[in-house]
Every structure is written in structure tokens, then in C-alpha cells.
Design a protein around this motif. Structure first.
Motif, PDB file in Angstrom:
ATOM      1  N   THR A 179       0.855  -1.186   0.000  1.00 40.10           N
ATOM      2  CA  THR A 179       0.000   0.000   0.000  1.00 40.10           C
ATOM      3  C   THR A 179       0.890   1.235   0.000  1.00 40.10           C
ATOM      4  O   THR A 179       2.028   1.190   0.466  1.00 40.10           O
ATOM      5  N   LYS A 180       0.361   2.313  -0.552  1.00 34.16           N
ATOM      6  CA  LYS A 180       1.099   3.571  -0.632  1.00 34.16           C
ATOM      7  C   LYS A 180       0.256   4.643   0.031  1.00 34.16           C
ATOM      8  O   LYS A 180      -0.929   4.790  -0.265  1.00 34.16           O
ATOM      9  N   LYS A 181       0.885   5.406   0.933  1.00 34.04           N
ATOM     10  CA  LYS A 181       0.178   6.433   1.690  1.00 34.04           C
ATOM     11  C   LYS A 181       0.932   7.749   1.568  1.00 34.04           C
ATOM     12  O   LYS A 181       2.154   7.779   1.690  1.00 34.04           O
ATOM     13  N   GLY A 182       0.208   8.825   1.349  1.00 33.04           N
ATOM     14  CA  GLY A 182       0.829  10.138   1.290  1.00 33.04           C
ATOM     15  C   GLY A 182       0.873  10.683  -0.125  1.00 33.04           C
ATOM     16  O   GLY A 182       0.778   9.948  -1.094  1.00 33.04           O
ATOM     17  N   VAL A 183       1.007  12.002  -0.218  1.00 35.92           N
ATOM     18  CA  VAL A 183       1.043  12.659  -1.516  1.00 35.92           C
ATOM     19  C   VAL A 183       2.472  13.015  -1.899  1.00 35.92           C
ATOM     20  O   VAL A 183       2.959  12.637  -2.950  1.00 35.92           O
ATOM     21  N   VAL A 184       3.153  13.722  -1.014  1.00 31.55           N
ATOM     22  CA  VAL A 184       4.529  14.139  -1.298  1.00 31.55           C
ATOM     23  C   VAL A 184       5.515  13.107  -0.761  1.00 31.55           C
ATOM     24  O   VAL A 184       6.276  12.511  -1.503  1.00 31.55           O
ATOM     25  N   ASP A 185       5.479  12.909   0.550  1.00 26.54           N
ATOM     26  CA  ASP A 185       6.327  11.898   1.169  1.00 26.54           C
ATOM     27  C   ASP A 185       5.533  10.602   1.247  1.00 26.54           C
ATOM     28  O   ASP A 185       4.718  10.424   2.137  1.00 26.54           O
ATOM     29  N   LYS A 186       5.767   9.743   0.283  1.00 27.65           N
ATOM     30  CA  LYS A 186       4.994   8.505   0.226  1.00 27.65           C
ATOM     31  C   LYS A 186       5.605   7.434   1.118  1.00 27.65           C
ATOM     32  O   LYS A 186       6.784   7.138   1.009  1.00 27.65           O
ATOM     33  N   ASP A 187       4.785   6.900   1.991  1.00 30.85           N
ATOM     34  CA  ASP A 187       5.176   5.737   2.784  1.00 30.85           C
ATOM     35  C   ASP A 187       4.583   4.525   2.103  1.00 30.85           C
ATOM     36  O   ASP A 187       3.464   4.574   1.587  1.00 30.85           O
ATOM     37  N   LYS A 188       5.324   3.433   2.114  1.00 28.74           N
ATOM     38  CA  LYS A 188       4.793   2.181   1.591  1.00 28.74           C
ATOM     39  C   LYS A 188       4.736   1.176   2.725  1.00 28.74           C
ATOM     40  O   LYS A 188       5.630   1.106   3.564  1.00 28.74           O
ATOM     41  N   PHE A 189       3.666   0.418   2.737  1.00 30.37           N
ATOM     42  CA  PHE A 189       3.510  -0.665   3.693  1.00 30.37           C
ATOM     43  C   PHE A 189       3.537  -1.974   2.916  1.00 30.37           C
ATOM     44  O   PHE A 189       2.850  -2.106   1.902  1.00 30.37           O
ATOM     45  N   TYR A 190       4.336  -2.904   3.369  1.00 28.55           N
ATOM     46  CA  TYR A 190       4.445  -4.223   2.751  1.00 28.55           C
ATOM     47  C   TYR A 190       3.788  -5.214   3.711  1.00 28.55           C
ATOM     48  O   TYR A 190       4.418  -5.728   4.619  1.00 28.55           O
ATOM     49  N   LEU A 191       2.497  -5.431   3.509  1.00 27.21           N
ATOM     50  CA  LEU A 191       1.686  -6.184   4.463  1.00 27.21           C
ATOM     51  C   LEU A 191       1.455  -7.614   3.984  1.00 27.21           C
ATOM     52  O   LEU A 191       1.026  -7.824   2.840  1.00 27.21           O
ATOM     53  N   PRO A 192       1.707  -8.595   4.848  1.00 30.39           N
ATOM     54  CA  PRO A 192       1.437  -9.984   4.464  1.00 30.39           C
ATOM     55  C   PRO A 192      -0.052 -10.186   4.134  1.00 30.39           C
ATOM     56  O   PRO A 192      -0.917  -9.623   4.800  1.00 30.39           O
ATOM     57  N   LYS A 193      -0.313 -10.974   3.108  1.00 25.85           N
ATOM     58  CA  LYS A 193      -1.699 -11.214   2.693  1.00 25.85           C
ATOM     59  C   LYS A 193      -2.552 -11.798   3.813  1.00 25.85           C
ATOM     60  O   LYS A 193      -3.745 -11.539   3.870  1.00 25.85           O
ATOM     61  N   HIS A 194      -1.941 -12.580   4.702  1.00 19.92           N
ATOM     62  CA  HIS A 194      -2.745 -13.210   5.753  1.00 19.92           C
ATOM     63  C   HIS A 194      -3.358 -12.186   6.718  1.00 19.92           C
ATOM     64  O   HIS A 194      -4.247 -12.516   7.482  1.00 19.92           O
ATOM     65  N   LEU A 195      -2.899 -10.920   6.632  1.00 17.80           N
ATOM     66  CA  LEU A 195      -3.487  -9.873   7.473  1.00 17.80           C
ATOM     67  C   LEU A 195      -4.749  -9.264   6.865  1.00 17.80           C
ATOM     68  O   LEU A 195      -5.426  -8.484   7.511  1.00 17.80           O
ATOM     69  N   VAL A 196      -5.056  -9.623   5.615  1.00 20.90           N
ATOM     70  CA  VAL A 196      -6.285  -9.118   5.006  1.00 20.90           C
ATOM     71  C   VAL A 196      -7.459  -9.778   5.714  1.00 20.90           C
ATOM     72  O   VAL A 196      -7.562 -10.998   5.791  1.00 20.90           O
ATOM     73  N   GLU A 197      -8.331  -8.931   6.253  1.00 20.65           N
ATOM     74  CA  GLU A 197      -9.486  -9.428   6.983  1.00 20.65           C
ATOM     75  C   GLU A 197     -10.698  -9.549   6.062  1.00 20.65           C
ATOM     76  O   GLU A 197     -11.398 -10.543   6.062  1.00 20.65           O
ATOM     77  N   ARG A 198     -10.910  -8.484   5.267  1.00 15.49           N
ATOM     78  CA  ARG A 198     -12.060  -8.497   4.367  1.00 15.49           C
ATOM     79  C   ARG A 198     -11.908  -7.415   3.304  1.00 15.49           C
ATOM     80  O   ARG A 198     -11.085  -6.517   3.432  1.00 15.49           O
ATOM     81  N   PHE A 199     -12.720  -7.524   2.280  1.00 20.25           N
ATOM     82  CA  PHE A 199     -12.772  -6.533   1.205  1.00 20.25           C
ATOM     83  C   PHE A 199     -14.238  -6.302   0.921  1.00 20.25           C
ATOM     84  O   PHE A 199     -14.973  -7.232   0.628  1.00 20.25           O
ATOM     85  N   ASP A 200     -14.681  -5.040   1.056  1.00 15.39           N
ATOM     86  CA  ASP A 200     -16.107  -4.757   0.898  1.00 15.39           C
ATOM     87  C   ASP A 200     -16.454  -4.148  -0.458  1.00 15.39           C
ATOM     88  O   ASP A 200     -17.565  -3.665  -0.669  1.00 15.39           O
ATOM     89  N   GLY A 201     -15.513  -4.166  -1.379  1.00 16.46           N
ATOM     90  CA  GLY A 201     -15.748  -3.590  -2.699  1.00 16.46           C
ATOM     91  C   GLY A 201     -15.157  -2.201  -2.833  1.00 16.46           C
ATOM     92  O   GLY A 201     -14.840  -1.750  -3.926  1.00 16.46           O
ATOM     93  N   ASP A 202     -15.007  -1.498  -1.704  1.00 12.51           N
ATOM     94  CA  ASP A 202     -14.431  -0.156  -1.688  1.00 12.51           C
ATOM     95  C   ASP A 202     -13.136  -0.097  -0.892  1.00 12.51           C
ATOM     96  O   ASP A 202     -12.205   0.604  -1.258  1.00 12.51           O
ATOM     97  N   LYS A 203     -13.103  -0.801   0.219  1.00 12.34           N
ATOM     98  CA  LYS A 203     -11.954  -0.765   1.115  1.00 12.34           C
ATOM     99  C   LYS A 203     -11.472  -2.174   1.417  1.00 12.34           C
ATOM    100  O   LYS A 203     -12.271  -3.108   1.508  1.00 12.34           O
TER     101      LYS A 203
END
Length: 83
Positions: free
Chosen positions: A43-67
Motif C-alpha cells: 500500500t502507498k500512503k501520502g502525496v509528497v512523502d509517500k510511505d509504503k507498507f508491505y503487508l502480508p496477505k494473511h493480514l487481510v481481513e475483508r474486502f467490501d468492494g471499496d476498502k
């Protein structure tokens, strides 16, 4: 029209979550899904100073179509953050 909620095990097309908002516990903003790798969701967060998160797939709890919701809090997410 009601959104379907997909549990991690139900996500068959991981490309569907690219460009979707990513949230952790307590609505923690993890940015937007940038890419999906075999075991990692980036995931990428921020506009100017972009932080990236490298999250293991097993942490995905759910996907509601938007989030995409991850079962991770702010403090633990920091261990997966890279500039």
C-alpha cells in the motif's frame, strides 16, 4: 444495492483490490493498495512523502468492494512501513 463482503479466503482475483483504500484496525489509514505480490499487499500512503507498507496477505481481513481491511493496528503496521 448492498456491497458483498469478501473474506480473505474468498478473494480469487487479487487484482480487484488494487487502487482501493486500505484500512487497519480502528480505521487506521494504510493508504491505497499499490500492488499485490504473491505473499504481500503493498500500500502507498501520502502525496509528497509517500510511505509504503508491505503487508502480508494473511493480514487481510475483508474486502467490501471499496476498502480492504487489514487486521493490524497502527503500531504493528509501522514494522511493515518503508519509505
Amino acid at each position: 444495492m448492498m456491497n458483498h463482503i469478501y473474506r480473505m479466503a474468498d478473494i480469487t482475483n487479487w487484482d480487484e483490490i488494487v487502487k482501493k483504500e486500505a484500512r487497519g484496525l480502528n480505521e487506521y489509514d494504510l493508504g491505497e493498495v499499490d500492488e499485490v505480490q504473491p505473499e504481500i499487499v503493498v500500500t502507498k500512503k501520502g502525496v509528497v512523502d509517500k510511505d509504503k507498507f508491505y503487508l502480508p496477505k494473511h493480514l487481510v481481513e475483508r474486502f467490501d468492494g471499496d476498502k480492504v481491511w487489514f487486521s493490524i493496528n497502527k503500531e504493528d503496521a509501522e514494522t511493515y512501513r518503508k519509505d
